[in-house]
Design an enzyme around this catalytic site. Sequence first.
Site, PDB file in Angstrom:
ATOM      1  N   LYS A  36      15.694   4.847 -47.280  1.00 11.55           N
ATOM      2  CA  LYS A  36      14.291   4.398 -47.327  1.00 11.55           C
ATOM      3  C   LYS A  36      13.699   4.378 -48.732  1.00 11.55           C
ATOM      4  O   LYS A  36      12.805   3.593 -49.016  1.00 11.55           O
ATOM      5  CB  LYS A  36      13.430   5.267 -46.404  1.00 11.55           C
ATOM      6  CG  LYS A  36      13.274   6.696 -46.887  1.00 11.55           C
ATOM      7  CD  LYS A  36      12.614   7.565 -45.829  1.00 11.55           C
ATOM      8  CE  LYS A  36      12.378   8.953 -46.418  1.00 11.55           C
ATOM      9  NZ  LYS A  36      12.132   9.972 -45.419  1.00 11.55           N
ATOM     10  N   ARG A 131       5.226  18.765 -39.535  1.00  9.23           N
ATOM     11  CA  ARG A 131       5.239  17.321 -39.433  1.00  9.23           C
ATOM     12  C   ARG A 131       5.717  17.055 -38.008  1.00  9.23           C
ATOM     13  O   ARG A 131       5.072  17.542 -37.080  1.00  9.23           O
ATOM     14  CB  ARG A 131       6.125  16.674 -40.523  1.00  9.23           C
ATOM     15  CG  ARG A 131       5.725  15.207 -40.764  1.00  9.23           C
ATOM     16  CD  ARG A 131       6.480  14.542 -41.894  1.00  9.23           C
ATOM     17  NE  ARG A 131       7.843  14.182 -41.497  1.00  9.23           N
ATOM     18  CZ  ARG A 131       8.698  13.537 -42.291  1.00  9.23           C
ATOM     19  NH1 ARG A 131       8.326  13.164 -43.497  1.00  9.23           N
ATOM     20  NH2 ARG A 131       9.921  13.239 -41.883  1.00  9.23           N
TER      21      ARG A 131
HETATM   22  C1  LIG Z   1      13.019  10.893 -45.725  1.00 12.79           C
HETATM   23  C2  LIG Z   1      13.737  11.672 -44.706  1.00 12.79           C
HETATM   24  C3  LIG Z   1      14.966  12.257 -45.022  1.00 12.79           C
HETATM   25  C4  LIG Z   1      15.585  12.201 -46.409  1.00 12.79           C
HETATM   26  O1  LIG Z   1      14.824  12.977 -47.314  1.00 12.79           O
HETATM   27  P1  LIG Z   1      15.332  13.223 -48.819  1.00 12.79           P
HETATM   28  O2  LIG Z   1      14.434  14.298 -49.324  1.00 12.79           O
HETATM   29  O3  LIG Z   1      15.170  11.938 -49.551  1.00 12.79           O
HETATM   30  O4  LIG Z   1      16.739  13.652 -48.759  1.00 12.79           O
HETATM   31  C5  LIG Z   1      15.621  12.923 -44.008  1.00 12.79           C
HETATM   32  N1  LIG Z   1      15.093  13.042 -42.774  1.00 12.79           N
HETATM   33  C6  LIG Z   1      13.909  12.504 -42.436  1.00 12.79           C
HETATM   34  C7  LIG Z   1      13.389  12.666 -41.046  1.00 12.79           C
HETATM   35  C8  LIG Z   1      13.190  11.808 -43.402  1.00 12.79           C
HETATM   36  O5  LIG Z   1      12.002  11.282 -43.058  1.00 12.79           O
END
Ligand SMILES: *Cc1c(COP(=O)(O)O)cnc(C)c1O
Length: 359
Positions: A36, A131
């Site tokens: 993302k 969250r």
């Molecule tokens: C964005 C996200 C990740 C990845 O997070 P990083 O800190 O970029 O490794 C993993 N799990 C969920 C649910 C996320 O929203």
Amino acid sequence: MSYPVITIDKAKIEHNSRTLSKLLKQQGMRLVGVAKGVCAHPAVVEAMVSGGASAIGDSRIDNLRRIREQGYQGETILLRAPGPSQCDEAVLYADTSLNSEITTVKLLGEAASKAGKMHKVILMVDLGDLREGVMPEQAADVALEFERISGIRLVGIGTNMACYGGVIPTAEKMRLLLQVKTEVEQCIGRPLERISGGTSANIKLVLSGQMPQGITELRIGEGILLGTEAVERKPIPGCFRDAFLIKAEVIEVKTKPSKPIGEIGQDAFGNVPVFEDRGHRRRAIVSLGQQDIDPSALFPCGKGIEILGASSDHLICDVEEAGCPVNVGDILEFGLTYGTLLKAFTSPFVAKEVLKGAG
Ligand SMILES: *Cc1c(COP(=O)(O)O)cnc(C)c1O
């Protein structure tokens, strides 16, 4: 080349992905590459996969759809729970999704049945970051509800920390997740195959060797893309931190006072700025702005260049002490952290260029 541009070094991303997938494998976990941060750019996804990521996760269905359309055949994981209105699309493009609402999972089950698919679900448990996720004491009951829904298969539980509340994923929190796993397994009467322990915020725990046995995967974006863990933002040994660079053009260079002249009101974003009077200084304006970058997540590569601030479309730099003289038309380079990575890949005004000869 058109400017501004963000350059992508595929070989460095692949290297980071390989380093992290090996590290996780040694401790019984697989690597889910999270795309993302780069809007699932195809070259980046390719590098993640060739480095050893065994699935690709993204929070947006649109990104997963593009990954599929570009020919990726492996597992896709939807990281943000779909809204009830998105369930048909979700089952088309995601093999697995992270969920916490029975209403939504029922809709996913109906959509999957209609599409002749079996959609995999990971039940998210909130370990205090506040969250997404069910509270630990409710997990077994919700899992039992999921178990009764046809069209989906509950494959495991997961958690996400250090995102909203900044709560650190400690060994204790991971043990709590494993305890919830045992409760869920007892309640549904079968073992769970997947325990998704977290994000780049868990890397510190992995590096210190304190990750409890039993977590089966981590979902990693930042670690692969930027080579940093996400609790203290420390570099990960053996990973590159400069797989991405921003290059942009200087459009004005002038010596001006360092303190604005006149009565000070609000800036472009409603803040009242404060200035230190450093006398007259040489400043350069670079054609980049808040629409493309986050000035606090951007770092000049040139010696002696300092970022003063940015409005929507102008980045203002102090170049008084620049190692090399800065002129109109020069291209300045910047390193970046997550805030800028996200904005630059989202901005249609920033070109994306995969470096040649870099894999
Ligand atoms: C964005 C996200 C990740 C990845 O997070 P990083 O800190 O970029 O490794 C993993 N799990 C969920 C649910 C996320 O929203």
